[in-house]
Design a protein around this motif. Structure first.
Motif, PDB file in Angstrom:
ATOM      1  N   THR A 196      23.599  -3.460  16.445  1.00  0.00           N
ATOM      2  CA  THR A 196      24.016  -2.597  15.333  1.00  0.00           C
ATOM      3  C   THR A 196      25.533  -2.511  15.215  1.00  0.00           C
ATOM      4  N   GLY A 215      15.893  12.168  14.050  1.00  0.00           N
ATOM      5  CA  GLY A 215      17.267  11.938  14.503  1.00  0.00           C
ATOM      6  C   GLY A 215      18.131  13.125  14.157  1.00  0.00           C
ATOM      7  N   PHE A 224       8.082   2.826  20.905  1.00  0.00           N
ATOM      8  CA  PHE A 224       8.478   2.197  19.648  1.00  0.00           C
ATOM      9  C   PHE A 224       7.725   2.791  18.444  1.00  0.00           C
ATOM     10  N   ARG A 232       9.032  10.252  16.806  1.00  0.00           N
ATOM     11  CA  ARG A 232       9.669   8.973  17.161  1.00  0.00           C
ATOM     12  C   ARG A 232      10.756   8.540  16.177  1.00  0.00           C
ATOM     13  N   VAL A 233      10.713   9.072  14.936  1.00  0.00           N
ATOM     14  CA  VAL A 233      11.769   8.682  13.983  1.00  0.00           C
ATOM     15  C   VAL A 233      12.789   9.797  13.768  1.00  0.00           C
ATOM     16  N   LEU A 254      12.812  -3.070  21.963  1.00  0.00           N
ATOM     17  CA  LEU A 254      12.416  -1.852  21.250  1.00  0.00           C
ATOM     18  C   LEU A 254      11.283  -1.057  21.893  1.00  0.00           C
ATOM     19  N   ILE A 311      11.796   0.828   8.834  1.00  0.00           N
ATOM     20  CA  ILE A 311      12.442   1.563   9.930  1.00  0.00           C
ATOM     21  C   ILE A 311      11.866   1.058  11.246  1.00  0.00           C
ATOM     22  N   TYR A 312      12.724   0.535  12.106  1.00  0.00           N
ATOM     23  CA  TYR A 312      12.343   0.173  13.474  1.00  0.00           C
ATOM     24  C   TYR A 312      12.966   1.221  14.392  1.00  0.00           C
ATOM     25  N   ALA A 313      12.157   1.917  15.186  1.00  0.00           N
ATOM     26  CA  ALA A 313      12.694   2.975  16.046  1.00  0.00           C
ATOM     27  C   ALA A 313      12.365   2.717  17.511  1.00  0.00           C
ATOM     28  N   ARG A 314      13.391   2.847  18.342  1.00  0.00           N
ATOM     29  CA  ARG A 314      13.189   2.817  19.795  1.00  0.00           C
ATOM     30  C   ARG A 314      13.433   4.244  20.285  1.00  0.00           C
ATOM     31  N   HIS A 315      12.392   4.883  20.824  1.00  0.00           N
ATOM     32  CA  HIS A 315      12.466   6.290  21.232  1.00  0.00           C
ATOM     33  C   HIS A 315      11.967   6.390  22.662  1.00  0.00           C
TER      34      HIS A 315
END
Ligand SMILES: Cc1cc2nc3c(=O)[nH]c(=O)nc-3n(C[C@H](O)[C@H](O)[C@H](O)COP(=O)(O)OP(=O)(O)OC[C@H]3O[C@@H](n4cnc5c(N)ncnc54)[C@H](O)[C@@H]3O)c2cc1C
Length: 271
Positions: free
Chosen positions: A252, A145, A105, A142-143, A230, A97-101
């Motif tokens: 995406t 959603g 990151f 941060r992950v 990111l 999982i790559y997250a941009r928040h």
């Protein structure tokens, strides 16, 4: 990988000097360069070589052996680091999982079925102790959603902060010295390229200056691009934020951009 390399060397009856510290490499312009080292017992010795591979990381003596006037250093230091943990937990997801928040990151990866490796962007000068009771809350935030996703938490048994930088040393070869891996280049880990690039350097030793260097710069670009897409920075403007979101939508939302990312992430062809 290290275990495999040691086993391969042992299998052909090769010798490995464990516990030695290389203090200098000399005579690179001649036919027989020398590695000077201190043995595990502290005794100084020299090893005559046909060629020397400087695979001693970003802070070794190999790179420094290329004279200043002949070496050019290309560097970018990022204003953030990664807070990394290892924990005993089941995987939270089958995929990375790559997250941009807005907080920054985060990356969630699997080490083994029982051990997970997770990172979140932080100040590179921060202290590990400052986060002791806030690590899980930060990662979960941060992950998080709209789908209600939550990480599976577990006992954290390793934590550290790594700074982020991009670096290339040119040339990667001087006389009979060949730099390989982090001795020649560092990438921010966002593209997961560092170790892979080290292995491909060695594959290309016979046509070093041209092919390996080109490949290194391709990986540098990809790692910088992933990092800038990111991560958040205090100096980001509203424009930077909108630009990041547009880039993520591109990656995406279109097959062409997703394919380009996948090709670069999985690895570039040799040669
Ligand atoms: C947080 C983080 C996550 C990462 N994630 C990934 C990833 O997912 N995928 C990936 O491909 N890469 C990743 N990397 C990068 C990867 O770890 C490095 O690129 C890789 O370890 C470089 O290997 P190397 O052998 O060139 O150098 P190093 O691993 O630094 O090894 C150099 C060795 O040389 C020895 N040495 C140094 N000086 C001397 C001396 N004077 N005498 C004797 N020995 C000496 C050191 O002790 C060390 O054992 C990550 C890096 C970080 C910081």
């Amino acid at each position: 990988m290290l275990k495999d390399l040691i086993a391969a060397r042992m299998a052909v009856g090769g010798e490995i000097l464990f516990g030695t510290k290389v203090t200098a490499v000399d005579g690179l312009d001649g036919r027989q360069p020398v590695i000077r080292f201190a043995g595990a017992d502290g005794m100084q010795a020299g090893l005559d070589c046909d060629f020397i591979v400087g695979a001693d990381g970003a802070y070794g003596v190999g790179r420094a052996a290329i004279p200043d006037g002949l070496r050019r250093d290309y560097q970018r230091v990022y204003p953030f680091g990664w807070f990394g943990i290892l924990c005993n937990a089941l995987p939270s997801s089958e995929e990375l999982i790559y997250a941009r928040h807005d907080l920054g990151f985060a990356l969630i990866s699997n080490r083994t079925p029982e051990v997970q490796r997770m990172y979140f962007q932080c100040d590179p000068n921060d202290k590990v102790e400052n986060w002791s009771d806030r690590i899980w809350a930060e990662l979960q935030a941060r992950v998080a959603g709209e789908d209600g996703f939550r990480l599976i938490e577990g006992e954290i048994f390793q934590r550290n902060i790594a700074p982020m930088r991009s670096y290339v040393c040119e040339p990667m070869q001087h006389g009979r010295l060949f730099l390989a891996g982090d001795a020649a280049h560092t990438v921010p880990p966002t593209g997961a390229k560092g170790l892979n690039l080290a292995a491909s350097d060695v594959f290309l030793l016979d046509r070093y200056s041209t092919t390996a260097q080109r490949r290194v710069w391709r990986a540098q670009h990809f790692s910088w691009w992933m990092t800038s897409m990111l991560h958040r920075s205090e100096t980001d403007s509203a424009f930077d934020e909108r630009r990041q979101m547009a880039e993520l939508e591109l990656v995406t939302g279109t097959v062409a951009a997703a394919t380009s990312l996948a090709e670069n992430y999985v690895g570039l062809p040799f040669g």
